[in-house]
Scaffold this active site. Structure first.
Site, mmCIF file in Angstrom:
data_model
loop_
_atom_site.group_PDB
_atom_site.id
_atom_site.type_symbol
_atom_site.label_atom_id
_atom_site.label_comp_id
_atom_site.label_asym_id
_atom_site.label_seq_id
_atom_site.Cartn_x
_atom_site.Cartn_y
_atom_site.Cartn_z
ATOM 1 N N ASP A 1 0.812 -1.214 0.000
ATOM 2 C CA ASP A 1 0.000 0.000 0.000
ATOM 3 C C ASP A 1 0.847 1.266 0.000
ATOM 4 O OD1 ASP A 1 0.902 -0.545 2.589
ATOM 5 O OD2 ASP A 1 -1.083 -1.112 3.305
ATOM 6 N N ASP B 1 -7.890 -2.983 14.071
ATOM 7 C CA ASP B 1 -9.252 -3.313 13.625
ATOM 8 C C ASP B 1 -9.281 -4.526 12.693
ATOM 9 O OD1 ASP B 1 -8.141 -2.281 11.312
ATOM 10 O OD2 ASP B 1 -9.518 -0.580 11.143
ATOM 11 N N HIS C 1 -7.418 -4.941 9.922
ATOM 12 C CA HIS C 1 -7.108 -4.735 8.504
ATOM 13 C C HIS C 1 -5.798 -5.410 8.113
ATOM 14 C CE1 HIS C 1 -5.081 -0.672 9.670
ATOM 15 N NE2 HIS C 1 -4.105 -1.479 9.295
ATOM 16 N N GLU D 1 -9.777 -2.112 5.132
ATOM 17 C CA GLU D 1 -10.436 -1.849 6.409
ATOM 18 C C GLU D 1 -11.683 -2.735 6.549
ATOM 19 O OE1 GLU D 1 -8.905 -0.322 8.556
ATOM 20 O OE2 GLU D 1 -8.281 1.722 8.076
HETATM 21 C C1 F6R Z 1 1.246 -1.458 6.071
HETATM 22 C C2 F6R Z 1 0.023 -2.240 6.169
HETATM 23 C C3 F6R Z 1 -0.823 -2.224 7.396
HETATM 24 C C4 F6R Z 1 -0.021 -2.413 8.680
HETATM 25 C C5 F6R Z 1 -0.941 -2.319 9.887
HETATM 26 C C6 F6R Z 1 -0.186 -2.490 11.184
HETATM 27 O O1 F6R Z 1 1.871 -1.657 4.826
HETATM 28 O O2 F6R Z 1 -0.314 -2.877 5.226
HETATM 29 O O3 F6R Z 1 -1.774 -3.244 7.304
HETATM 30 O O4 F6R Z 1 0.611 -3.660 8.634
HETATM 31 O O5 F6R Z 1 -1.577 -1.084 9.888
HETATM 32 O O6 F6R Z 1 0.671 -1.415 11.357
HETATM 33 P P1 F6R Z 1 1.795 -1.428 12.497
HETATM 34 O O7 F6R Z 1 2.752 -2.494 12.101
HETATM 35 O O8 F6R Z 1 2.418 -0.069 12.417
HETATM 36 O O9 F6R Z 1 1.088 -1.711 13.758
#
Ligand code: F6R
Length: 256
Positions: free
Chosen positions: A63, A132, A134, A139
């Site tokens: 992403d 959440d 994702h 989401e």
């Molecule tokens: C980032 C991504 C997100 C993160 C998720 C957890 O490329 O795809 O799904 O893996 O938001 O983020 P952290 O690791 O910062 O808790």
């Protein structure tokens, strides 16, 4: 799903790093799907220290924020070059990160899907998980069949990511993310989660019903998923003892 619970984040990271290292040794031209955020940081540091050959590896990131200049310190372009790519011998042309500044977002999303297909598909996709549930930035209530597209972050994710930007109002609301259908086509998924604030999302994803309310739960339908957790992230799993027992009882040929 194979649930690997380790006493510390570092130990769980080392298991994940060994899985990736083995893939790169077995298949030097592997296609890796990569994630950003705090979770994979220690994984990238460990991989860098292993001195692997990345010269024929191709990567696709999950992403990118829309509208953030590429050189912005919080863009995922900056993140990946700073934390991994500049430290390994990867060829620049083999790196793919969605273009959050493209004039035509639907077109660039379609092209991203085409590039993944042209590369032969993703061999191993690294995933983190949001509080959440994702994966990528899919989401809750994302279509479980979705492809790379624009998404709007939830207010919870904007809050969670404010720590990187200094304030919540600076977190872009829109992103390009690989879809859940895209992630499900990776030949292998490797999900990492650390810390107590991921425990609920992990328990729902691993032991709850498959539901778009926890997008990671769809991984129950994927044939090859490994989930590397530290103890706090495993804290709400009802069958944690069984997962530990499975891991400890592995036949030698199955160990990492
Ligand atoms: C980032 C991504 C997100 C993160 C998720 C957890 O490329 O795809 O799904 O893996 O938001 O983020 P952290 O690791 O910062 O808790």
């Amino acid at each position: 799903m194979e649930i690997i619970i380790q006493p510390t984040q570092q130990a769980a990271t080392e298991v994940a790093a060994r899985i990736i290292a083995r893939l790169l040794r077995d298949k030097p031209n592997a296609v890796l799907g990569l994630a950003t955020g705090s979770t994979p940081l220690s994984l990238y540091q460990t991989l860098i220290s292993m001195n692997l050959d990345w010269s024929r590896v191709t990567t696709f990131n999950l992403d990118e924020y829309i509208g953030l200049p590429r050189e912005h310190p919080q863009s995922y372009h900056s993140f990946m070059w700073e934390n991994l790519f500049q430290h390994v011998n990867i060829a620049k042309e083999n790196v793919h990160i969605p273009d959050g500044n493209a004039a035509d977002i639907p077109k660039t999303c379609q092209e991203y899907e085409d590039q993944i297909r042209a590369a032969g598909g993703i061999d191993l996709q690294v995933l983190g998980i949001g509080t959440d549930g994702h994966i990528g930035f899919n989401e809750p209530t994302s279509s479980l069949a979705s492809r790379t597209r624009i998404k709007t972050l939830t207010q919870q994710t904007c809050k969670d990511n404010a720590r990187f930007f200094g304030s919540e109002k600076d977190v872009p609301h829109h992103v390009i993310t690989m879809g859940i259908g895209t992630i499900m086509e990776a030949r292998q998924n490797l999900l990492l989660a650390f810390g107590p604030n991921k425990a609920r999302a992990i328990a729902e994803a691993v032991e709850g019903p498959i539901t778009s309310l926890n997008p990671a739960s769809v991984l129950q339908m994927h044939p090859t998923v490994k989930v590397c957790l530290d103890e706090p992230a495993a804290g709400e799993l009802k069958r944690a003892d069984y997962y530990r027992w499975v891991y400890e009882s592995k036949p030698a040929w199955q160990t990492f």
